[in-house]
Write an enzyme that holds these catalytic residues in place. Structure first.
Site, PDB file in Angstrom:
ATOM      1  NE  ARG A 644      -2.040   9.344   4.664  1.00 18.58           N
ATOM      2  CZ  ARG A 644      -2.319  10.635   4.951  1.00 18.58           C
ATOM      3  NH1 ARG A 644      -3.777  10.763   4.724  1.00 18.58           N
ATOM      4  NH2 ARG A 644      -1.825  11.628   5.241  1.00 18.58           N
ATOM      5  CE1 TYR A 648       0.103   4.030   5.063  1.00 12.50           C
ATOM      6  CE2 TYR A 648       1.344   5.658   6.417  1.00 12.50           C
ATOM      7  CZ  TYR A 648       0.851   5.370   5.210  1.00 12.50           C
ATOM      8  OH  TYR A 648       0.451   6.362   4.425  1.00 12.50           O
ATOM      9  CE1 TYR A 670       0.696   2.639  -8.989  1.00  8.86           C
ATOM     10  CE2 TYR A 670       1.379   4.295  -7.832  1.00  8.86           C
ATOM     11  CZ  TYR A 670       1.064   3.804  -8.762  1.00  8.86           C
ATOM     12  OH  TYR A 670       0.671   4.847  -9.820  1.00  8.86           O
TER      13      TYR A 670
END
Length: 855
Positions: A644, A648, A670
């Site tokens: 991840r 990013y 979000y």
């Protein structure tokens, strides 16, 4: 796939050709018939060419057989119309019943292939009348009858006919007839959606046709097994079968069959999520082939596969485009299906009438011997029959006319807005795409106008919704009068209208001036009011690649008109407006439920930005796409097993690339963009460091939803909020007297940043550390905020010891209620128990800060 089956049925006619041993040229005729079945059609044609000098020496029946082979080869090679004409002429000749039935079988298949359904069903009825003279050919004609009934939607009748044909040849010793009969049953089961039974019959077809030595039907069986494998969730097996079928079809020169098998290969690759580029290439080539063949059903199937492929890649816009193309092709295919059904019903009707007339003739013979009473009865029956025929004709005419009117009305409604009678949004875009492309090709100017009513909500609030509807209806009429036939005008939604013109921005401004002059006061229920409109204009330039981009620029000009005071026209092409625009970044939060939580400021930033990039749930992304179709989905950077941190970095780079390109960028994240989110803070810092204006707008976070859903006031006991892995790895101690929140608890212990699911070992390690301060039976809460209005939040209460066996999502939060009593440092007592939802008693505590008690 339909053409694959239809042309392959031509092979039925050559099984069991009668023997003729009385002529010296009979062996050559037999060899031509054999090659017509087992070899490429060019080989049989070569033998026919070699025999042509001796055609006069052949008997009439032998010439008919050779001509039959030649016409059948024409059909397989793609010259269906020429082959049908030849077969119709051949059927006018005198020939044995068995040969005639084989000719009918081939002629029916070709007529179905070119979708001449009335001719196909007429020939079927004629062929059936010859079966008493040649019962040995009944299985083949029953097979083609099954095929025709399949494609008029009579799947039950098709299956019945196929099984009757199979029963007639099953006990015989004709391997080729058995091959075809098994294939007919497999086809009927497939279209009845009995996929497992269809696969079994296809495997039997491969065995039977292998014994018969028929390569085309072997390939058809392999393709059928592959298709059934993929629809039953076995794409790897389907890929192997389809590959074998393609090789066999290519060897037999059967082009349509090979394309059908290639569709199976593409679908298998998509279902197994591999070699997607190869699948796209196959589907693109197949789409061109089927469009050239006008095979709308196959085009619809191919477009649907392309839509699924685009969805796999996360390209929602492309997926939607292919689905629209598939819907268009499906409509055309449904029209063809209705024509087939009508032809079938017409033949059934004609057959019923023939049977009725035969019955009447027989009755006449019997009634001829009777007296006046019998004669009157005969006349009555004839009158009743004619009346029924006339009534049926009248009813059919009425139904057809009504169907035509309804179809025309539904088409108009599907393309127009019912209130303003202008085009709807979809039709404006469809017509606009074609006009935009034509203008680009011809080098003519093209301009988009987006206009809406100023303060339209006040019209509804002050004068009622009837007044609002009348304002929209009147404006639509004025736009229609002003535009005339010069452009395309439609209602985009609400009080917004889109006008597309093959003209420059100056001409568009003149047209809007005429429109403003046309607007006059409106009276509804005795109340008279007037309204103004604001408009944005954008003329396509060299950098305008799509109509979507052009309309978006006009829409942005409309927003500037609103901000500059309304009741005005702003041109996006003005140099002053272009100079006013500069690079900038704003990061906004979509909230947990976009439809409820997105603020007006958030929506405004999304609308006004030049570039919108989103990292949000699919529901929020779909809602954003409704008013910003050009929004970019940053979620495509995620992948299973991918670090991840790398994701990013890629998202960071994508945002900064647009900012550094001098554009006004809005990045939507979000929830709250600054809570447990690294990228939003970094891009804001980078932009500011480079002298680019950047700011962050807050959103409603999951923590805010947690307090509301669970009824928790963080001011009562205080809150410790940490990421679960951070708490597990570092020397962090919980404040047991207060509330403790551990986020992303499902990913506890994941230092690789690649896991997206819960693992028991990590959860057990988290429990083991918490047991230092909390008892095993301490009640904790697993919380998940509701993402849609139709959902409810999750608040599962369980003992601490049971956490490793619970159910988790990636976004599950662990809520640890306070333990024990607060220590009173004033020395006034042993302490007081803080208030916690569900506690038996709540004693007053000292305020934590000035004014805290008022909360």
């Amino acid at each position: 796939m339909c053409r694959l089956i239809s042309i392959a049925v031509l092979l039925l006619a050559f099984a069991g050709a009668p023997a003729f041993a009385n002529d010296a040229l009979e062996p050559q005729v037999r060899d031509i018939e054999r090659l017509g079945v087992v070899a490429h059609w060019t080989e049989s044609n070569a033998r026919i060419q070699a025999l042509s000098p001796q055609l006069d020496a052949l008997s009439p029946e032998q010439r008919h057989r050779v001509e039959f082979v030649r016409l059948r080869s024409l059909g397989i090679a793609g010259s269906e119309s020429e082959a049908i004409e030849g077969l119709a002429e051949l059927l006018r000749q005198d020939m044995p019943a068995a040969l005639r039935i084989r000719v009918y079988t081939t002629a029916i298949s070709l007529a179905a292939n070119v979708e001449d359904w009335p001719q196909a069903f007429t020939w079927l009825e004629e062929g059936l009348s010859y079966l008493p003279e040649a019962p040995e050919e009944s299985a083949r004609l029953l097979g083609v009858a099954s095929y025709l009934h399949t494609f008029v939607g009579e799947s039950g009748k098709a299956r019945e006919l196929a099984l009757r044909g199979f029963e007639q040849v099953e006990a015989g010793d004709d391997p080729r007839a058995l091959c075809f009969a098994v294939g007919d049953v497999a086809l009927a089961e497939e279209y009845a959606r009995n996929f497992r039974e269809a696969e079994d019959w296809r495997r039997r077809q491969i065995e039977a046709c292998t014994r018969a030595g028929d390569p085309i039907f072997i390939a058809s069986g392999k393709a059928g097994v592959g298709k059934m494998a993929v629809v039953q969730g076995r794409p790897a097996e389907a890929l192997d079968w389809a590959g074998q079928a393609i090789a066999d079809f290519d060897a037999g020169g059967y082009i349509a069959g090979a394309w059908g098998a290639k569709l199976i290969v593409a679908e298998s690759l998509i279902e197994s999520n591999r070699e997607l580029d190869r699948a796209e290439a196959l589907l693109s080539e197949a789409l061109r082939y089927y469009r050239n063949q006008n095979a709308e059903l196959a085009v619809a199937e191919t477009e649907n596969l392309l839509a699924r492929l685009a969805e796999r890649r996360g390209d929602l816009a492309a997926s939607l485009s292919h689905l629209r193309q598939a819907m268009s092709a499906t409509e055309a295919a449904e029209r063809d299906a209705r024509e087939r059904q009508l032809a079938y019903l017409q033949v059934q009707f004609d057959t019923g009438m023939k049977e009725q007339r035969i019955a009447l003739l027989e009755a006449e013979k019997e009634l001829a011997s009777l007296q006046v009473t019998a004669t009157q009865r005969r006349q009555w029956l004839l009158a009743a029959g004619m009346g029924g025929l006339l009534l049926a004709a009248i009813l059919l005419t009425v139904l057809l006319r009504r169907s035509f009117r309804e179809r025309r009305r539904y088409r108009w409604l599907s393309e127009h807005d019912g209130l303003t009678r202008l085009y709807n949004y979809q039709q404006v875009r469809r017509l606009g795409e074609a006009a935009f492309a034509q203008a680009r090709r011809s080098g003519r100017p093209f301009t988009a106008i987006v206009a809406d009513i100023d303060l339209f909500k006040q019209v509804n609030d002050r004068h009622g919704h009837a007044a609002g509807d009348e304002a929209l209806r009147s404006l639509g009429a004025w736009i229609s009068e002003t535009i005339g036939g010069q452009g395309i005008a439609g209602r985009s939604g609400g009080d917004e209208f889109t006008i597309l013109l093959e003209a420059d921005a100056a001409e568009a401004g003149t047209l809007l001036q005429r429109l403003h002059e046309r607007i006059e006061p409106i009276t509804v229920f005795g109340q008279t009011f007037r309204f103004d409109i604001s408009s944005g204009i954008c003329q396509a330039g060299a950098e305008t690649a799509t109509l979507e981009q052009l309309v978006h620029e006009a829409d942005q000009a409309l927003y500037r008109a609103k901000h500059e005071g309304r009741n005005r026209v702003v041109c996006a092409n003005d140099a002053a407006a272009a100079a006013a625009r500069g690079a900038g970044l704003v990061v906004v939060g979509s909230g947990i439920q976009f439809g409820r939580h997105a603020s007006e400021r958030c929506l405004s930033e999304i609308r006004e930005a030049e570039v919108v990039l989103c990292l949000a749930d699919p529901f929020a992304l779909a809602m954003i796409h409704r008013f910003r179709p050009d929004a970019v989905n940053l979620g495509v950077h995620y992948a299973t097993g991918k670090d991840r941190r790398q994701t990013y970095r890629e998202i960071d780079a994508a945002i900064m690339a647009e900012v550094r390109a001098g554009k006004r960028v809005c990045a939507v994240f979000y929830g709250h963009p600054g809570v447990f989110a690294d990228v939003p803070h970094k891009v804001v810092q980078k932009a500011r460091a480079e002298g680019i204006p950047a700011r962050m707008e807050p959103g409603i976070s999951a923590e805010a939803c947690l307090y509301a859903d669970l009824g928790i006031d963080p001011g009562r006991r205080g809150v410790q909020s940490m990421e679960a892995t951070h708490f597990l790895v570092y020397d962090r101690q919980p404040d047991t007297a207060g509330l403790v929140l551990l986020w992303q608890v499902a990913l506890s212990g994941d230092l690789s940043c690649t896991r997206l699911h819960a693992e028991r070992d990590g959860l057990q390690a988290l429990v083991d550390k918490l047991l230092r301060w909390y008892p095993p039976g301490h009640e904790v809460i697993l919380y998940e905020a509701e993402r849609l209005p139709i959902e409810t939040y999750r608040a599962d209460r369980l003992p601490l010891r049971d956490l490793p066996t619970a159910r988790y999502e990636e976004y599950t939060t662990l809520v640890i209620p306070p333990l024990g009593e607060l220590r009173d440092v004033r020395g006034l007592g042993s302490g007081a128990r803080g208030e916690w939802p569900g506690s038996v008693e709540a004693r007053e505590e000292p305020p934590l800060m000035s004014g805290a008690s008022s909360r």
